[in-house]
Design a protein around this motif. Structure first.
Motif, PDB file in Angstrom:
ATOM      1  N   LYS A   2     104.962  53.222  52.799  1.00  0.00           N
ATOM      2  CA  LYS A   2     104.822  53.291  51.360  1.00  0.00           C
ATOM      3  C   LYS A   2     105.026  54.591  50.872  1.00  0.00           C
ATOM      4  O   LYS A   2     104.908  55.843  52.054  1.00  0.00           O
ATOM      5  N   ILE A  50     105.778  53.415  45.277  1.00  0.00           N
ATOM      6  CA  ILE A  50     104.607  53.356  44.217  1.00  0.00           C
ATOM      7  C   ILE A  50     104.864  54.492  43.520  1.00  0.00           C
ATOM      8  O   ILE A  50     104.946  55.623  43.805  1.00  0.00           O
ATOM      9  N   LYS A  96     106.425  49.299  42.743  1.00  0.00           N
ATOM     10  CA  LYS A  96     105.065  49.160  41.781  1.00  0.00           C
ATOM     11  C   LYS A  96     105.365  50.494  40.870  1.00  0.00           C
ATOM     12  O   LYS A  96     105.149  51.451  41.245  1.00  0.00           O
ATOM     13  N   ILE A  98     102.720  52.126  38.410  1.00  0.00           N
ATOM     14  CA  ILE A  98     101.088  51.840  38.018  1.00  0.00           C
ATOM     15  C   ILE A  98     100.993  53.303  36.912  1.00  0.00           C
ATOM     16  O   ILE A  98     101.176  54.394  37.478  1.00  0.00           O
ATOM     17  N   VAL A 113      96.025  55.183  43.095  1.00  0.00           N
ATOM     18  CA  VAL A 113      96.955  53.928  43.777  1.00  0.00           C
ATOM     19  C   VAL A 113      96.617  53.542  45.176  1.00  0.00           C
ATOM     20  O   VAL A 113      97.142  52.889  45.815  1.00  0.00           O
ATOM     21  N   ARG A 115      94.542  51.573  46.397  1.00  0.00           N
ATOM     22  CA  ARG A 115      94.553  50.033  46.578  1.00  0.00           C
ATOM     23  C   ARG A 115      95.526  49.508  46.905  1.00  0.00           C
ATOM     24  O   ARG A 115      95.584  48.497  47.497  1.00  0.00           O
ATOM     25  N   TYR A 116      96.754  50.189  46.578  1.00  0.00           N
ATOM     26  CA  TYR A 116      98.118  49.563  47.100  1.00  0.00           C
ATOM     27  C   TYR A 116      98.545  50.031  48.291  1.00  0.00           C
ATOM     28  O   TYR A 116      99.439  49.553  48.634  1.00  0.00           O
ATOM     29  N   ASP A 118      98.004  50.214  52.349  1.00  0.00           N
ATOM     30  CA  ASP A 118      97.300  49.350  53.288  1.00  0.00           C
ATOM     31  C   ASP A 118      97.527  49.985  54.647  1.00  0.00           C
ATOM     32  O   ASP A 118      96.550  49.962  55.431  1.00  0.00           O
TER      33      ASP A 118
END
Length: 257
Positions: A2, A50, A96, A98, A113, A115-116, A118
């Motif tokens: 990410k 993100i 994404k 956010i 962020v 939680r996005y 992993d």
């Protein structure tokens, strides 16, 4: 991996532009600086973004929602209420966007962020800086260091000429040496998810207590980048970046098309 882009600030030092748009949407050439940043990453194989939005976030969302139709030729039949795309424009980006709050600080935005994210490690950058940094070498440096956080250290163009003086005689003069001889934090981070434990909440600036504490614990690695780096802080910076882009010699343009 990410790529988290901090794109929610007010951008007050560029108020001539940011009074009507968020700073990452200020154009360099025909596209917003956010697009240029994402192209630098995607050209090197990092396509999962993100975007931490905040101030005037709707403009960022509208840009990407309308991205396809704004970058292709179309045929519109108003009688039949039909639209046909006449050519292809494929971009391998997953994005994404956010809402991380209007006044949230940089660390707080990353925390919002989490939680996005992993994976155990991810990249972070600001929505106003351009560079030709090699992200694979940056990542390699991070792994070799074994530390929780790696930042890209840069030497921006100096503000003043430097004099060497011996007994009141000028013995050397250097016109605006890079970084005035100093290294600064250019952003373009790689961080392990454990860094999030150093961020308390919305009021935490990443560049404040979290990095200071990580430095004290000897958990910060510096990747020295000797190439191009420029932050768009003022209208002068914007004009200079525009001039580089329009000249066809923008150092951060590492892609072909």
């Amino acid at each position: 991996m990410k790529v988290v882009i901090l794109a929610g600030g007010l951008g007050t030092r560029l108020s001539e532009e940011t009074i009507v748009k968020p700073k990452p949407m200020v154009e360099i050439g025909p596209e917003p600086i956010l697009w240029h940043i994402m192209k630098i990453y995607s050209t090197q194989g990092f396509n999962d973004f993100i975007i931490c939005a905040g101030y005037k976030q709707n403009m960022i969302k509208d840009y990407f929602i309308s991205y396809l139709t704004n970058h292709v030729d179309v045929e519109v039949n108003l009688q039949k209420n039909e639209m046909k795309i006449l050519n292809e424009h494929r971009v391998n980006w997953n994005i994404k966007i956010i809402d991380t709050g209007l006044l949230t600080m940089t660390g707080g935005r990353i925390k919002r962020v989490q939680r996005y994210i992993d994976e155990d490690e991810f990249m972070v950058t600001y929505g106003d800086g351009l560079s030709d940094v090699d992200f694979h070498k940056l990542l390699e440096s991070h792994h070799k260091s074994g530390k929780l956080l790696t930042l890209t250290a840069v030497q921006p163009k100096g503000r003043f000429g430097v004099l060497t003086i011996v007994s009141n005689e000028v013995t050397d003069f250097t016109e605006k040496p890079p970084g005035d001889g100093m290294w600064v934090n250019g952003g373009f981070y790689v961080m392990n998810k454990a860094v999030l434990n150093y961020i308390e909440g919305d009021e935490t600036a990443l560049e404040g207590e979290p990095i200071r504490k990580l430095v004290q614990e000897r958990e910060v690695n510096a990747y020295k980048h000797y190439g191009f780096w420029r932050a768009m802080d003022t209208m002068t910076d914007k004009r200079q970046l525009d001039e580089l882009w329009n000249s066809g010699k923008a150092p951060w343009r590492i892609w072909d098309e």
